[in-house]
Design a protein around this motif. Structure first.
Motif, short mmCIF file in Angstrom:
data_model
loop_
_atom_site.label_atom_id
_atom_site.label_comp_id
_atom_site.label_asym_id
_atom_site.label_seq_id
_atom_site.Cartn_x
_atom_site.Cartn_y
_atom_site.Cartn_z
N ALA A 1 104.93 35.48 -9.11
CA ALA A 1 105.55 36.07 -10.29
C ALA A 1 106.33 35.02 -11.06
N ASN A 2 106.37 35.21 -12.37
CA ASN A 2 107.21 34.36 -13.19
C ASN A 2 107.55 35.05 -14.50
N THR A 3 108.66 34.63 -15.07
CA THR A 3 109.06 35.09 -16.40
C THR A 3 108.58 34.05 -17.40
N ALA B 1 106.72 29.59 -11.85
CA ALA B 1 105.96 30.49 -10.98
C ALA B 1 106.13 30.08 -9.52
N THR B 2 106.43 31.03 -8.69
CA THR B 2 106.54 30.79 -7.26
C THR B 2 105.77 31.89 -6.55
N SER B 3 105.55 31.71 -5.27
CA SER B 3 104.83 32.74 -4.52
C SER B 3 105.48 32.96 -3.18
N THR B 4 105.18 34.12 -2.60
CA THR B 4 105.65 34.44 -1.27
C THR B 4 104.55 35.16 -0.52
N ASN B 5 104.50 34.93 0.76
CA ASN B 5 103.58 35.70 1.60
C ASN B 5 104.32 36.28 2.79
N THR B 6 105.62 36.55 2.59
CA THR B 6 106.43 37.17 3.64
C THR B 6 106.32 38.68 3.46
N MET B 7 105.28 39.25 4.05
CA MET B 7 105.00 40.68 3.90
C MET B 7 105.46 41.43 5.15
N THR C 1 117.85 37.69 -20.63
CA THR C 1 117.06 38.69 -21.36
C THR C 1 115.59 38.30 -21.26
N PRO C 2 114.95 38.64 -20.15
CA PRO C 2 113.54 38.25 -19.99
C PRO C 2 112.64 39.00 -20.98
N ALA C 3 111.79 38.25 -21.67
CA ALA C 3 110.86 38.86 -22.62
C ALA C 3 109.66 39.44 -21.90
N LEU C 4 109.31 38.83 -20.77
CA LEU C 4 108.08 39.22 -20.08
C LEU C 4 108.15 38.73 -18.64
N VAL C 5 107.59 39.51 -17.73
CA VAL C 5 107.38 39.04 -16.36
C VAL C 5 105.94 39.37 -15.98
N VAL C 6 105.32 38.44 -15.29
CA VAL C 6 103.94 38.63 -14.82
C VAL C 6 103.98 38.60 -13.29
N VAL C 7 103.48 39.66 -12.67
CA VAL C 7 103.47 39.81 -11.21
C VAL C 7 102.02 39.92 -10.75
N THR C 8 101.64 39.10 -9.79
CA THR C 8 100.27 39.14 -9.27
C THR C 8 100.30 39.28 -7.75
N LEU D 1 106.45 46.10 0.17
CA LEU D 1 105.49 45.16 0.73
C LEU D 1 106.19 43.90 1.25
N MET D 2 107.22 43.45 0.55
CA MET D 2 107.90 42.20 0.92
C MET D 2 109.18 42.48 1.68
N SER D 3 109.57 41.53 2.51
CA SER D 3 110.77 41.71 3.32
C SER D 3 112.05 41.70 2.49
N ASP D 4 112.05 40.97 1.38
CA ASP D 4 113.23 40.87 0.51
C ASP D 4 112.80 41.03 -0.94
N GLU D 5 113.79 41.32 -1.79
CA GLU D 5 113.52 41.35 -3.22
C GLU D 5 113.03 39.97 -3.65
N TYR D 6 112.11 39.96 -4.54
CA TYR D 6 111.54 38.72 -5.08
C TYR D 6 112.24 38.43 -6.39
N ALA D 7 112.67 37.21 -6.61
CA ALA D 7 113.34 36.84 -7.86
C ALA D 7 112.42 35.96 -8.69
N ALA D 8 111.74 36.59 -9.63
CA ALA D 8 110.84 35.84 -10.51
C ALA D 8 111.66 35.08 -11.55
N SER D 9 111.26 33.83 -11.82
CA SER D 9 111.93 33.03 -12.84
C SER D 9 110.87 32.30 -13.65
N LEU D 10 111.30 31.38 -14.50
CA LEU D 10 110.38 30.68 -15.39
C LEU D 10 109.31 29.91 -14.62
#
Length: 134
Positions: free
Chosen positions: A57-59, A94-100, A121-128, A83-92
């Motif tokens: 995910a990333n903003t 892109a990072t990934s996690t596989n801690t499910m 004030t995020p304009a957009l976030v993309v989560v995959t 699905l994930m063990s912790d909240e995911y913090a998306a930022s500018l």
């Protein structure tokens, strides 16, 4: 002969392994969320059993984050299992996690992005979410 039986068994095992790693067994689900805010964004209803592998995910705005988890829900109106063990913090960046903690996804379930907060004030976030057919 024993050798030809072993070669045949190895060939069958190789074929099965090749099929399990083929691109047809992998799928991605993507949410493109404009002006993300606290709340839920519904996604797909799963057509078959799957295994959750990775979330990316990333903003698109500097100095912004979007905290979220993805839930598997039996009913789209009812809270489900993260699905994930912790909240995911998306930022500018892109990072990934596989801690499910809930990687086994059941056919007929819904996937929902549950946003718990934002900063800036995020304009957009993309989560995959990347999954593999179970």
């Amino acid at each position: 002969s024993v050798i030809s039986q072993q070669v045949s068994a190895l060939s069958q095992a190789h074929s099965a392994l090749s099929q399990s790693f083929s691109a047809a067994n992998y799928h991605t689900y993507t949410w493109v969320i404009s002006a993300p805010a606290t709340g839920q964004v519904a996604g797909v209803r799963l057509p078959y059993n799957q295994t959750a592998l990775k979330v990316e995910a990333n903003t698109v705005s500097t100095n912004t984050t979007v905290a979220f988890n993805i839930e598997e829900r039996v009913s789209i109106q009812t809270a489900g299992s993260n699905l994930m063990s912790d909240e995911y913090a998306a930022s500018l960046n892109a990072t990934s996690t596989n801690t499910m903690i809930n990687s086994v996804l059941t056919a007929g379930s819904y996937l929902v992005v549950d946003i718990s907060g934002t900063s800036g004030t995020p304009a957009l976030v993309v989560v995959t979410l990347t999954v593999r057919k179970a």
